[in-house]
Write a protein that holds these residues in place. Structure first.
Motif, PDB file in Angstrom:
ATOM      1  N   TYR A  47     -94.938  64.582-154.266  1.00  0.00           N
ATOM      2  CA  TYR A  47     -96.006  64.525-155.283  1.00  0.00           C
ATOM      3  C   TYR A  47     -95.390  64.142-156.624  1.00  0.00           C
ATOM      4  O   TYR A  47     -94.197  64.363-156.841  1.00  0.00           O
ATOM      5  N   ALA A  49     -95.395  65.187-160.583  1.00  0.00           N
ATOM      6  CA  ALA A  49     -95.726  66.385-161.356  1.00  0.00           C
ATOM      7  C   ALA A  49     -97.101  66.194-161.984  1.00  0.00           C
ATOM      8  O   ALA A  49     -97.412  65.113-162.501  1.00  0.00           O
ATOM      9  N   ASN A  50     -97.913  67.219-161.918  1.00  0.00           N
ATOM     10  CA  ASN A  50     -99.294  67.202-162.440  1.00  0.00           C
ATOM     11  C   ASN A  50    -100.155  66.106-161.807  1.00  0.00           C
ATOM     12  O   ASN A  50    -101.155  65.697-162.388  1.00  0.00           O
ATOM     13  N   THR A  76     -91.267  62.607-162.837  1.00  0.00           N
ATOM     14  CA  THR A  76     -90.849  63.765-162.049  1.00  0.00           C
ATOM     15  C   THR A  76     -91.436  63.691-160.641  1.00  0.00           C
ATOM     16  O   THR A  76     -92.654  63.570-160.477  1.00  0.00           O
ATOM     17  N   GLN A  78     -91.850  65.653-157.070  1.00  0.00           N
ATOM     18  CA  GLN A  78     -91.802  67.026-156.544  1.00  0.00           C
ATOM     19  C   GLN A  78     -91.899  67.028-155.022  1.00  0.00           C
ATOM     20  O   GLN A  78     -92.518  66.137-154.435  1.00  0.00           O
ATOM     21  N   ARG A  80     -93.608  69.622-152.738  1.00  0.00           N
ATOM     22  CA  ARG A  80     -94.447  70.838-152.780  1.00  0.00           C
ATOM     23  C   ARG A  80     -94.660  71.337-151.369  1.00  0.00           C
ATOM     24  O   ARG A  80     -95.469  70.794-150.622  1.00  0.00           O
ATOM     25  N   ILE A 138     -92.011  74.785-154.813  1.00  0.00           N
ATOM     26  CA  ILE A 138     -92.040  73.459-155.456  1.00  0.00           C
ATOM     27  C   ILE A 138     -90.658  73.168-156.028  1.00  0.00           C
ATOM     28  O   ILE A 138     -90.128  73.947-156.828  1.00  0.00           O
ATOM     29  N   SER A 140     -88.206  69.876-157.699  1.00  0.00           N
ATOM     30  CA  SER A 140     -88.402  68.549-158.290  1.00  0.00           C
ATOM     31  C   SER A 140     -87.106  67.954-158.813  1.00  0.00           C
ATOM     32  O   SER A 140     -86.103  68.655-158.967  1.00  0.00           O
ATOM     33  N   THR A 142     -85.977  64.104-161.323  1.00  0.00           N
ATOM     34  CA  THR A 142     -86.574  63.037-162.139  1.00  0.00           C
ATOM     35  C   THR A 142     -85.853  61.695-161.979  1.00  0.00           C
ATOM     36  O   THR A 142     -84.668  61.646-161.669  1.00  0.00           O
TER      37      THR A 142
END
Lengths: 315, 232
Positions: A47, A49-50, A76, A78, A80, A138, A140, A142
């Motif tokens: 995913y 981020a956000n 970023t 992730q 999850r 989660i 992550s 970058t």
């Protein structure tokens, strides 16, 4: 015998026969043990981020390596809810002008993580997203878009590049879903000016002499994307041995073509009427010319003189 | 666009980028349009780009601003007005306009030019012209009047009045409800007492109700007087 009594006797009989059956089959009536088994598979769930998919990274100039991007240039990725670590795999498409999809420049103009060239084929970034756990499901890491080289002549406007990511675990051979980011960058309208030569010599001249307007200075816009006007200004002619000995700025004349006479130069920047056309991807450099002439006033003290002329681009 | 040509673009770019041996300067397109409120300041960035391979030293100045009779010309300041621009880099020069504080200047528009010269010293023993280069930026300044204080004041007063009216209505309604409730309670109590034939105690808090009670007791007395007359 009443019907109630008969029912009770029948029930007791049924219970007795059932328990006899259980005993006969070897079951005990207490401490029953059930063993459950499950095989948890490896998984990676990628995913942003956000759930962010659009990344506006800032502005850029044509014919320049642009690197002053905002925090959206840090993407970023992730995992999850997966359970194994994954290397971030990346690939991208061309940069596409949003107003005209036919205007594109190459995927390899994007550099990520300082020195890695983005490619259209999946490439391991070397960046790893650790394995999530039950306590911290989660994880992550970058990828940073470090710079984008915008080629010469690409017109101003928004450009988009799609960059796709996924995670891969080589030990288990597990691969995540693919996620795609739309990276957006605004290319500024820019005009550049390059002049050649940067000196003109009129050699030795007698007082009262008129030099035709034929000393060429070429003007170039190498790689800009906007039409520019050329302004001009100058200073007095100054004797190099004695700065107090001068003759006027207006004795220099200029024109866009070779001619006998031109426009007298002034000390304040003035539009010349000469323009530099906007370069384009297929014609990334444009040019124009300005010619100068000189008149030496009668009575001018002998010696070497110099004059400073400025040419300005304005867009 | 042809795919083969698209592949060549980065190569063309690299050739271009390194072929510019001499300095090339540039600026971001578009005029600087200042719309300044009377007596206030506004700042905009003027971006100058150094495309060459060497550091450039620039000097920026206000070259020209139009003159309008019977007005105060806005003050234009540039910061930093000189400095260095690194190779293949740019700087943002902050241009600030201070509007005059004279109502006669409202709606007036000035135009001007800013210049930034690249300073390089060339020595040459002849009668010669040294050609320098730079960028010029056109700008305009429009003075607008400050927002009127009357309109926000009217809105504020209206808001206060509305709030006061709502508060009054709430208090008034509550008071009315209480009064009605008290009256209803008294009447119920009174009726109950009548039904049970209990002597009425004084109930001074509600005058209207007391009068009503007096009226009722009078009618009771008149009824008894009439009955005694009939007996006689």
């Amino acid at each position: 015998m009443t019907s109630t009594k008969a029912t009770a006797i029948a029930l007791i009989g049924l219970l007795l026969s059932t328990s006899m059956l259980y005993i006969a089959k070897g079951y005990t009536s207490s401490n029953q043990l059930i063993t459950a088994t499950a095989n948890v598979l490896t998984a990676i769930y990628a995913y942003f981020a956000n759930n962010q998919t659009n990344y506006y990274i800032g502005t850029a100039n044509p014919n320049a390596i642009n690197s002053n991007f905002n925090t959206n240039s840090i993407i970023t990725i992730q995992d999850r809810g997966g359970n194994v670590a994954g290397n971030i795999i990346i690939y991208g498409g061309n940069w596409i002008n949003q107003a005209n999809n036919a205007l594109q420049f190459g995927v390899s103009n994007t550099i990520y993580d300082s020195n890695k060239v983005l490619s259209s084929t999946p490439t391991d970034t070397g960046v790893i997203v650790p394995a999530p756990t039950i306590q911290s499901y989660i994880k992550s890491n970058t990828i940073t878009i470090s710079s984008v080289s915008v080629p010469p002549g690409y017109p101003a406007g928004n450009y988009t590049q799609q960059i796709t990511f996924y995670l891969k675990n080589y030990t288990y051979g597990t691969t995540s879903n693919q996620i795609t980011a739309n990276v957006i960058m605004y290319v500024n309208g820019v005009c550049y000016l390059y002049i050649y030569p940067n000196t003109i010599s009129f050699n030795s001249l007698a007082p009262g002499h008129y030099t035709p307007v034929n000393s060429l200075v070429s003007l170039y816009d190498n790689g800009g994307n906007t039409q520019a006007q050329i302004f001009i200004s100058g200073g007095n002619w100054i004797n190099q041995a004695n700065n107090a000995l001068q003759f006027g700025v207006s004795n220099t004349t200029y024109n866009s073509i070779v001619s006998s006479y031109g426009t007298p130069l002034t000390s304040t920047p003035t539009p010349t009427g000469i323009t530099l056309a906007a370069p384009s991807p297929t014609n990334p450099s444009t040019s124009n010319s300005i010619y100068f002439g000189l008149h030496i006033p009668y009575g001018t003290y002998p010696g070497y003189y110099k004059q400073q002329i400025y040419l300005y681009t304005s867009c | 666009m042809n795919k083969d040509f698209a592949k060549l673009i980065p190569l063309i770019f690299i050739i271009f980028a390194f072929s510019i041996s001499n300095a090339q300067i540039g600026e971001i397109a578009g005029p600087l349009n200042f719309n300044v409120t009377l007596g206030h300041k506004e700042s905009l960035n003027w971006t100058i780009i150094n495309q060459g391979n060497s550091t450039l030293y620039y000097v920026a100045s206000l070259d020209y601003i139009s003159n309008i009779t019977n007005t105060t010309t806005p003050a234009v300041s540039i910061y930093p007005s000189n400095g260095y621009i690194s190779p293949r880099s740019y700087i943002n020069i902050r241009v600030t306009v201070q509007a005059p504080n004279d109502y006669r200047d409202v709606g007036k528009e000035w135009e001007g030019i800013l210049i930034a010269k690249i300073i390089n010293n060339v020595t040459y023993n002849a009668t010669y012209v040294s050609i320098g280069y730079g960028v010029a930026k056109q700008f305009s300044i429009t003075i607008s009047k400050p927002q009127s204080l009357i309109a926000p004041l009217v809105v504020l007063i209206a808001a206060i009045l509305i709030i006061a009216y709502i508060a009054y209505m709430i208090v008034h309604h509550a008071h009315k409800r209480r009064e009605t409730y008290e009256e209803e309670r008294y009447l119920k109590k009174h009726e109950l007492r009548n039904m049970l034939n209990i002597k009425e105690p004084g109930y001074s808090s509600i005058k209207v109700s007391k009068r009503a009670v007096k009226g009722k007791s009078k009618s009771k007395r008149s009824r008894s007087r009439k009955a005694s007359k009939r007996k006689r």
